[in-house]
Write a protein that holds these residues in place. Structure first.
Motif, mmCIF file in Angstrom:
data_model
loop_
_atom_site.group_PDB
_atom_site.id
_atom_site.type_symbol
_atom_site.label_atom_id
_atom_site.label_comp_id
_atom_site.label_asym_id
_atom_site.label_seq_id
_atom_site.Cartn_x
_atom_site.Cartn_y
_atom_site.Cartn_z
ATOM 1 N N ARG B 175 0.775 -1.223 0.165
ATOM 2 C CA ARG B 175 0.196 0.001 -0.072
ATOM 3 C C ARG B 175 0.915 1.186 0.050
ATOM 4 N NH1 ARG B 175 -5.211 0.683 0.537
ATOM 5 N NH2 ARG B 175 -5.752 2.364 1.819
ATOM 6 N N SER B 177 0.270 5.576 -0.203
ATOM 7 C CA SER B 177 -0.957 6.698 -0.467
ATOM 8 C C SER B 177 -0.337 7.729 -0.847
ATOM 9 C CB SER B 177 -1.524 6.594 1.072
ATOM 10 O OG SER B 177 -0.674 6.913 2.036
ATOM 11 N N ARG B 274 -2.910 2.250 -8.338
ATOM 12 C CA ARG B 274 -3.130 2.629 -6.794
ATOM 13 C C ARG B 274 -4.671 3.561 -6.992
ATOM 14 N NH1 ARG B 274 -0.014 6.371 -4.446
ATOM 15 N NH2 ARG B 274 1.439 6.781 -6.158
ATOM 16 N N LEU B 278 -8.568 2.332 -4.793
ATOM 17 C CA LEU B 278 -9.344 3.077 -3.726
ATOM 18 C C LEU B 278 -10.604 2.349 -3.644
ATOM 19 C CD1 LEU B 278 -8.839 7.017 -4.421
ATOM 20 C CD2 LEU B 278 -7.458 5.693 -2.858
ATOM 21 N N GLU B 282 -12.552 6.931 0.002
ATOM 22 C CA GLU B 282 -11.161 7.080 0.447
ATOM 23 C C GLU B 282 -10.414 8.435 -0.324
ATOM 24 O OE1 GLU B 282 -9.164 2.897 1.852
ATOM 25 O OE2 GLU B 282 -8.851 3.303 -0.332
ATOM 26 N N CYS B 284 -7.539 10.889 -2.106
ATOM 27 C CA CYS B 284 -6.472 10.930 -2.676
ATOM 28 C C CYS B 284 -5.949 12.280 -3.100
ATOM 29 C CB CYS B 284 -6.419 10.112 -4.063
ATOM 30 S SG CYS B 284 -7.698 10.971 -5.436
#
Lengths: 237, 316
Positions: B175, B177, B274, B278, B282, B284
């Protein structure tokens, strides 16, 4: 070559000849498309001709955007297509239930629904591109009186064969999809069939004329089309 | 003949290959995997060519399958941190295993949205316009152009001797972010400098309408200079389209080949997975990247993924 080179990420390039719906620009797009089809440039996956630009999808492992631009700059374009000019006659119905947004468009433009249908059916269109969904034929030649902006949000899916307008453009939808355009009518003709080679009937550069039919004729022609009958025909010049 | 039976298909499970190429000029959507990196990793783990092999894309609903073959078949799974079990025994989230006749394999959703289940030799579903990729909106590819259902049976293309079992332990499945890289253009000049500044500084959240076609994001409004109608032009995966509601719409695997809204930029391919992973709600963020940065990051990642088979550890 007089064009703008606009990267669309690192794996696609837009070669833009202008910003208008114009046959001359579209012929340049086709000329570049033919020129690329006639030679092997390492890394090109496929090309997508649009009204005024050619999108080139490529494999960035094999070629970079800069290298691709360099290759294209060196090409000589021949804008004379040797394909015969064809005019298709396509039957269309502007009656309910095929004209879901006709009243809405008429109200927005200050015209009667009958006048909207008449303006739409009397024009002769040029096929500029396919796009958006399988077999969606994008046309130029929509009368200026029918210029209406796209919807701010897409509407519910339209049925296959729907005639759509928005943003000064017209199209024939071949499969059911949600759209930001307005539905004026429908054709029973099947213009896209994955089992055909190529899967489409009409070619970019062809002309299209609509022939208004009533609901009963629509149903009869739809049944004929389901049995494999060809509903669209080429007009003798 | 080797078969997989779908015992239970959660929403969103489809057959995908690398995507339907060469028909975008006729309006045909490419489809293909939402997270190409995870898709290729699962295929490379088995020695499949990810440009050709079809696999199952498992959606947020998970899946359960059983093996109906005369011998053991090789399968590999990874992506989205899903929880996989064989006959009730935990297998982790990324592994290459063999499945014997009668054994069951089940996946439960994890931290992300998509996992991939590849089989040695690939799935043998019908080829339509040169591809097995499912596009549900145009009902093309896969099984009758739809999501998988309970009871579906999938044939395998080839009998391939299974390789040793192992856990797939690779850094690119972890993961991450950090902000998603974006290459501006081709219509970034349709937006005010302040709007671009907002886009590259604000936090956005994935809305519940997200599907394989597009991810709609909620956040501050991105204002156009004037119009939001352009004459339709081509669309590539990752295009960030801003329509009349001034919210970003990122075009994903089921993107239409063309569109008529201005595109502020494109999410770099290396980061598309990525974004795809999501979950709804969530957050970004986005950061500018140059063409050359995006390209070299992508080429590096593709090179790493091709080495997947060398990154297998003993199954716990």
């Amino acid at each position: 070559m007089n064009a703008r080179f606009l990267p669309a990420g690192e794996a696609a390039l837009v070669v833009e000849f202008g910003a208008a719906i114009d046959p001359t620009l579209n012929e340049r797009v086709r000329a570049l498309d033919r020129a690329l089809a006639g030679r092997t440039i390492n890394g090109i996956v496929e090309t997508v001709p649009t009204y005024r630009s050619l999108m080139i999808h490529f494999d960035p492992r094999l070629v970079s955007t800069a290298e691709l631009i360099e290759e294209i700059r060196g090409l000589e374009l021949d804008e004379e297509s040797d394909a015969p000019e064809r005019c298709w006659v396509i039957p269309v119905c502007y009656e309910a239930p095929y004209a879901e947004d006709l009243a809405e468009v008429a109200a927005a433009l200050g015209l009667s629904p009958a006048r909207v249908a008449q303006l739409h059916s009397e024009a002769t269109y040029r096929v500029y591109m396919y796009g958006f969904a399988p077999g969606y034929v994008f046309l130029g030649g929509l009368p200026a009186e029918l210029a209406i902006s796209r919807r701010p949000q897409p509407r519910a899916p339209v049925p296959p064969g729907s005639l759509l307008i928005a943003g000064g453009q017209a199209l024939i939808a071949s499969v059911s999809m949600p759209t930001g355009w307005y539905n004026l009518g429908a054709t029973p003709a099947v213009l896209f069939d994955p089992k055909r080679t190529p899967p489409v009937l009409v070619d970019i550069g062809d002309r299209i004329a609509f022939e208004a039919i009533d609901r009963a004729s629509f149903t009869a022609l739809q049944e004929a089309a389901a049995k494999g009958g060809e509903i669209a025909r080429i007009r003798n010049r | 003949m080797s078969l997989l039976r779908v015992l239970r298909a959660g929403i969103g499970a489809t057959v995908q290959d690398a995507g339907r190429r060469h028909y975008r000029r006729y309006g045909v959507t490419p489809a293909g995997p939402m997270d190409w990196g995870a898709f290729e990793t699962a295929n490379f783990a088995l020695g499949n060519d990810p440009e050709r092999a079809a696999a199952i894309e498992v959606g947020p609903g998970g899946i359960e399958i059983s093996c109906e073959a005369t011998g053991a078949i090789g399968v590999a799974f990874c992506g989205g941190g899903f929880f996989w079990q064989r006959d009730g025994a935990d297998l982790g989230s990324a592994a290459r295993i063999f499945l014997r006749p009668g054994e069951r394999l089940a996946a439960r959703p994890g931290s992300g949205s998509f996992a991939y289940l590849a089989v040695a030799g690939g799935l043998n579903t019908p080829v339509e316009l040169g591809s097995r990729a499912t596009h549900t909106r145009s009902r093309m590819g896969g099984i009758e152009g739809r999501m998988l259902r309970d009871g579906d049976v999938l044939a395998l293309l080839a009998e391939v001797a299974p390789l040793a079992e192992g856990e797939i332990s690779v850094p690119w499945l972890e993961r991450d972010s950090s902000p998603l890289r974006v290459v501006p253009g081709p219509q970034d000049d349709y937006f005010t400098p302040a709007a671009l500044e907002t886009f590259f500084s604000a936090e956005f959240r994935l809305t519940p309408t997200a599907d394989r076609m597009a991810y709609r994001l909620d956040g501050p409004e991105i204002a156009h200079k004037s119009t939001y109608n352009i004459v339709s032009d081509g669309i590539a995966m990752g295009a960030i389209q801003i329509s009349g509601d001034r919210k970003p719409l990122v075009l994903m695997a089921d993107h239409p080949p063309t569109g008529g809204y201005p595109k502020l930029g494109h999410v770099a391919r290396v980061d598309i997975g990525r974004l795809a992973q999501l979950r709804r709600g969530e957050p970004c963020r986005f950061v500018r990247a140059s063409l050359e940065e995006a390209r070299s990051a992508l080429v590096d990642r593709q090179g790493q993924i091709a080495t997947t088979a060398r990154h297998l550890r003993r199954l716990r």
